[in-house]
Enzyme design. Structure first.
Site, PDB file in Angstrom:
ATOM      1  N   GLU A 120       0.864  -1.192   0.000  1.00 13.07           N
ATOM      2  CA  GLU A 120       0.000   0.000   0.000  1.00 13.07           C
ATOM      3  C   GLU A 120       0.892   1.231   0.000  1.00 13.07           C
ATOM      4  O   GLU A 120       2.107   1.135   0.219  1.00 13.07           O
ATOM      5  CB  GLU A 120      -0.934   0.006   1.219  1.00 13.07           C
ATOM      6  CG  GLU A 120      -2.154  -0.869   0.999  1.00 13.07           C
ATOM      7  CD  GLU A 120      -3.161  -0.852   2.135  1.00 13.07           C
ATOM      8  OE1 GLU A 120      -4.294  -1.256   1.894  1.00 13.07           O
ATOM      9  OE2 GLU A 120      -2.812  -0.455   3.258  1.00 13.07           O
ATOM     10  N   HIS A 238      -9.058  10.471   2.679  1.00 13.41           N
ATOM     11  CA  HIS A 238      -8.619   9.387   1.793  1.00 13.41           C
ATOM     12  C   HIS A 238      -8.740   9.870   0.356  1.00 13.41           C
ATOM     13  O   HIS A 238      -9.753  10.481  -0.013  1.00 13.41           O
ATOM     14  CB  HIS A 238      -9.488   8.142   2.010  1.00 13.41           C
ATOM     15  CG  HIS A 238      -8.873   6.886   1.483  1.00 13.41           C
ATOM     16  ND1 HIS A 238      -8.746   6.646   0.136  1.00 13.41           N
ATOM     17  CD2 HIS A 238      -8.353   5.799   2.105  1.00 13.41           C
ATOM     18  CE1 HIS A 238      -8.164   5.460  -0.044  1.00 13.41           C
ATOM     19  NE2 HIS A 238      -7.910   4.926   1.151  1.00 13.41           N
ATOM     20  N   ARG A 285      -0.580   9.413   1.684  1.00 16.29           N
ATOM     21  CA  ARG A 285      -1.991   9.695   1.427  1.00 16.29           C
ATOM     22  C   ARG A 285      -2.302  11.188   1.314  1.00 16.29           C
ATOM     23  O   ARG A 285      -3.083  11.599   0.464  1.00 16.29           O
ATOM     24  CB  ARG A 285      -2.777   9.078   2.589  1.00 16.29           C
ATOM     25  CG  ARG A 285      -4.144   8.682   2.244  1.00 16.29           C
ATOM     26  CD  ARG A 285      -4.724   7.871   3.360  1.00 16.29           C
ATOM     27  NE  ARG A 285      -4.633   6.445   3.099  1.00 16.29           N
ATOM     28  CZ  ARG A 285      -5.144   5.518   3.897  1.00 16.29           C
ATOM     29  NH1 ARG A 285      -5.754   5.866   5.004  1.00 16.29           N
ATOM     30  NH2 ARG A 285      -5.045   4.245   3.603  1.00 16.29           N
ATOM     31  N   HIS A 346     -11.645  10.542   6.281  1.00 19.52           N
ATOM     32  CA  HIS A 346     -11.476   9.101   6.486  1.00 19.52           C
ATOM     33  C   HIS A 346     -11.032   8.735   7.907  1.00 19.52           C
ATOM     34  O   HIS A 346     -11.496   7.754   8.470  1.00 19.52           O
ATOM     35  CB  HIS A 346     -10.431   8.617   5.479  1.00 19.52           C
ATOM     36  CG  HIS A 346     -10.153   7.154   5.498  1.00 19.52           C
ATOM     37  ND1 HIS A 346     -11.112   6.213   5.191  1.00 19.52           N
ATOM     38  CD2 HIS A 346      -9.019   6.460   5.770  1.00 19.52           C
ATOM     39  CE1 HIS A 346     -10.589   5.003   5.264  1.00 19.52           C
ATOM     40  NE2 HIS A 346      -9.323   5.117   5.632  1.00 19.52           N
ATOM     41  N   ARG A 381      -1.428   9.393   8.756  1.00 19.36           N
ATOM     42  CA  ARG A 381      -1.314   7.967   9.050  1.00 19.36           C
ATOM     43  C   ARG A 381      -0.880   7.163   7.827  1.00 19.36           C
ATOM     44  O   ARG A 381      -1.380   7.370   6.716  1.00 19.36           O
ATOM     45  CB  ARG A 381      -2.658   7.426   9.539  1.00 19.36           C
ATOM     46  CG  ARG A 381      -2.670   5.933   9.766  1.00 19.36           C
ATOM     47  CD  ARG A 381      -3.955   5.508  10.418  1.00 19.36           C
ATOM     48  NE  ARG A 381      -5.097   5.704   9.566  1.00 19.36           N
ATOM     49  CZ  ARG A 381      -5.580   4.790   8.730  1.00 19.36           C
ATOM     50  NH1 ARG A 381      -5.005   3.605   8.625  1.00 19.36           N
ATOM     51  NH2 ARG A 381      -6.634   5.053   8.002  1.00 19.36           N
TER      52      ARG A 381
END
Ligand code: FAD
Ligand code: SIN
Length: 538
Positions: A120, A238, A285, A346, A381
């Site tokens: 990811e 997100h 992100r 998110h 995060r």
């Protein structure tokens, strides 16, 4: 009002709450039992909808190490993550994953029977475990729920909302007042260990991947009780939520889809992420979110697209069954069509300040999971670190409670008696258009406290929230769960705005158009009720 006594009370039945309940039941002496409260149904939580997976630095993975994982976490956290916390969490990951297997969680394996580890964004190696393809949360939550239901030490209250923490004159938490939304009855729960596992606050924003239950209740309760709340300005958006005009609660298109090679494109198929970061689609992100937001603004687009057509229908429906199915329901065949995506709120990096064992600044009050701010995530995060943090902190909390006296408090001081007596007033009539007020908060937060902010937008938000609050007066009792949620949303919205105003820099998910630079020294914002401004703490 009914009074009950428990050794431990846990508020929230997501992965943090349920895993903590099971671990505490295994390790502690629960003479008076453990109560697990949820305002929803057992197991209905954001956790259940987690898709991509859970970080696992497995002993058997020779390509990975805890130092690599810690480095990735710190890099994504933009200088604000706590290195010690990251190290402990990473070092515990192998054990907690093995423990989840013991509880019956079924992580996906490849044809050779080895765990299927995926990639990811911003991870340097493949280290994400998943379950049911893209239904990791459901896989974990289902196994935990089955175990909770079998555990004789654990009693469950559903559709019950925690409305006030009971704090005595010595600033020690001695229990909680709860409200049953079905029977409309209040109950006082006396306990010397109260655990908040209430999740985040994505519902404060117009567009969110979160369920309607994510209204920030735990942060509001802890703040009202006098606990230190930290880093509220860091809200993670997100990058890729399914962008379908009719829906506000947006379905997530997992980052793992980009991990498997999908690209972000315009309608004509041209890519744009190379312009923004060397890792392109797999950049952290916050970077991908701002890039998409920028493209949408610059070209006046409602969304951009995710192109996963390099994978066959067969591969996609095995690896991403939930996403394939949901998109198909909306007329999108993800093996042939581009998926319309845009950012949505998110995850909350900030929350109730805790240490690794979930201890807050109030004795007897603990917080774990998304409601807590351990410092792991810093300003942004790293994908799939949240579920890991939920389980590691639940595990560490259960260890800590093994050495704690869990006899329920047999005496109430005057402060607590007064707090309880307030609830003898009548239940008010339900006069408010909760949905309308909620929507107005969401609009304010999305428009003025969103992906990009500045002094003017933040001050406008503060003013508009104050105006709106007049339509929903402060009361002791509210008529139902929705009104308690609205009360909490107002509290949390103001905390986010106040912290965002104070942080005059851009860092991770907090991007200020008027202060685009990152300050050399990384500091946390901390806020305590009754103290005027948020303060900065190293
Ligand atoms: P939650 O799962 O949110 O549970 C909160 C619980 O508290 C609920 O039971 C709720 O009913 C209860 N509650 C709240 N307030 C009260 C109250 N006042 N009284 C009583 N009960 C209350 N993270 C990852 O690491 N990997 C992923 O793949 C991933 N995918 C995600 C996908 C989606 C769509 C979303 C929304 C999030 C995802 N995340 C992921 C983030 C992660 O799922 C959450 O951060 C995590 O599950 C939070 O767990 P929790 O136990 O802290 O809270
Ligand atoms: C996702 O699957 O993209 C969500 C993962 C996460 O939030 O960690």
């Amino acid at each position: 009002m009914k009074h009950s006594e428990y050794s431990v009370v846990i508020i929230g039945s997501g992965i943090a709450g349920q895993y903590a309940a099971l671990k505490i039941s295994q390790s502690s002496n629960l003479n008076d039992g453990l109560l697990l409260i949820t305002k929803s149904k057992l197991g209905e939580s954001n956790s259940r909808y987690a898709q991509g997976g859970i970080v696992a630095v497995l002993d058997e993975n020779e390509k990975d190490s805890t130092s690599l994982h810690v480095n990735d976490t710190l890099r994504a956290g933009a200088g604000l993550s706590d290195g010690n916390i990251a190290k402990i969490i990473s070092e515990c990951s192998n054990n907690v994953i093995k423990d989840l297997l013991n509880f019956g969680v079924d992580f996906d394996k490849d044809e050779n029977g080895n765990f299927y580890l995926t990639m990811e964004a911003a991870h340097s190696v493949n280290r994400i475990l998943h379950s049911g393809g893209d239904a990791t949360g459901r896989g974990i939550e289902k196994a935990l729920t089955e175990n909770v239901l079998k555990d004789e030490n654990i009693q469950v209250y559903e559709q019950t909302v925690a409305v006030e923490l009971l704090i005595d004159a010595n600033k020690t938490c001695k229990g909680v007042i709860v409200f049953n939304d079905l029977t409309q009855e209040y109950e006082v729960i006396h306990s010397s260990a109260v655990v908040l596992a209430t999740g985040g606050f994505g519902q404060l924003y117009k567009y969110t991947t979160n369920l309607s239950l994510a209204t920030g209740d735990g942060v509001a309760l802890a703040y009202e009780a006098g606990a230190v709340v930290q880093d509220m300005e860091f809200v993670q958006f997100h990058p890729t939520a399914l962008s379908i005009e009719s829906s506000k609660n947006r379905f997530l298109i997992s980052e793992a889809v980009r991990g498997e090679g999908a690209k972000l494109v315009y309608k004509n198929g041209e890519r744009f992420m190379d312009k923004y970061h060397e890792l392109a689609e797999l950049a952290p992100r916050d970077v991908v979110t701002r890039a998409i937001f920028n493209e949408m603004k610059e070209h006046n687009l409602k969304n951009v697209f995710l192109n996963s057509t390099h994978l066959s229908k067969d591969v996609l429906s095995k690896r991403f069954p939930t996403i394939s199915r949901l998109c198909a329901k909306n007329g999108i065949d993800i093996s042939k069509d581009f998926i319309p995506v845009s950012p949505a709120a998110h995850y909350s990096m900030g929350g109730v300040k805790t240490n690794i064992e979930g201890q807050t600044s109030i004795k007897g009050l603990y917080a774990i999971g998304e409601v807590a701010s351990t410092g792991l995530h810093g300003a942004n995060r790293l994908a799939s670190n949240s579920l890991l943090e939920c389980v590691v902190c639940a595990y560490e909390l259960s260890d800590f409670l093994t050495f704690t006296n869990l006899d329920f408090p047999s005496q109430m001081d005057k402060t607590i008696k007064d707090a309880i007596d307030k609830y003898s007033c009548d239940l008010p009539e339900d006069d408010y258009d909760v949905e309308d007020l909620k929507q107005k908060i969401q609009d304010i937060m999305w428009n003025y406290v969103g992906i990009l902010r500045d002094e003017k937008s933040l001050l406008t938000a503060k003013e508009k929230l104050a105006e709106l609050r007049k339509e929903f007066p402060v009361q002791i009792k509210y008529a139902n769960k929705r009104e308690y949620e609205l009360r909490n949303m107002f509290i949390v919205a103001n905390l986010i705005v106040d912290c965002a105003i104070e942080r005059k820099e851009s860092r991770g998910a907090h991007y200020r158009l008027d202060y685009t630079k990152t300050m050399e020294e990384a500091v946390h914002t901390q806020i305590v009720k009754g103290e005027k401004e948020p303060v900065f703490v190293k």
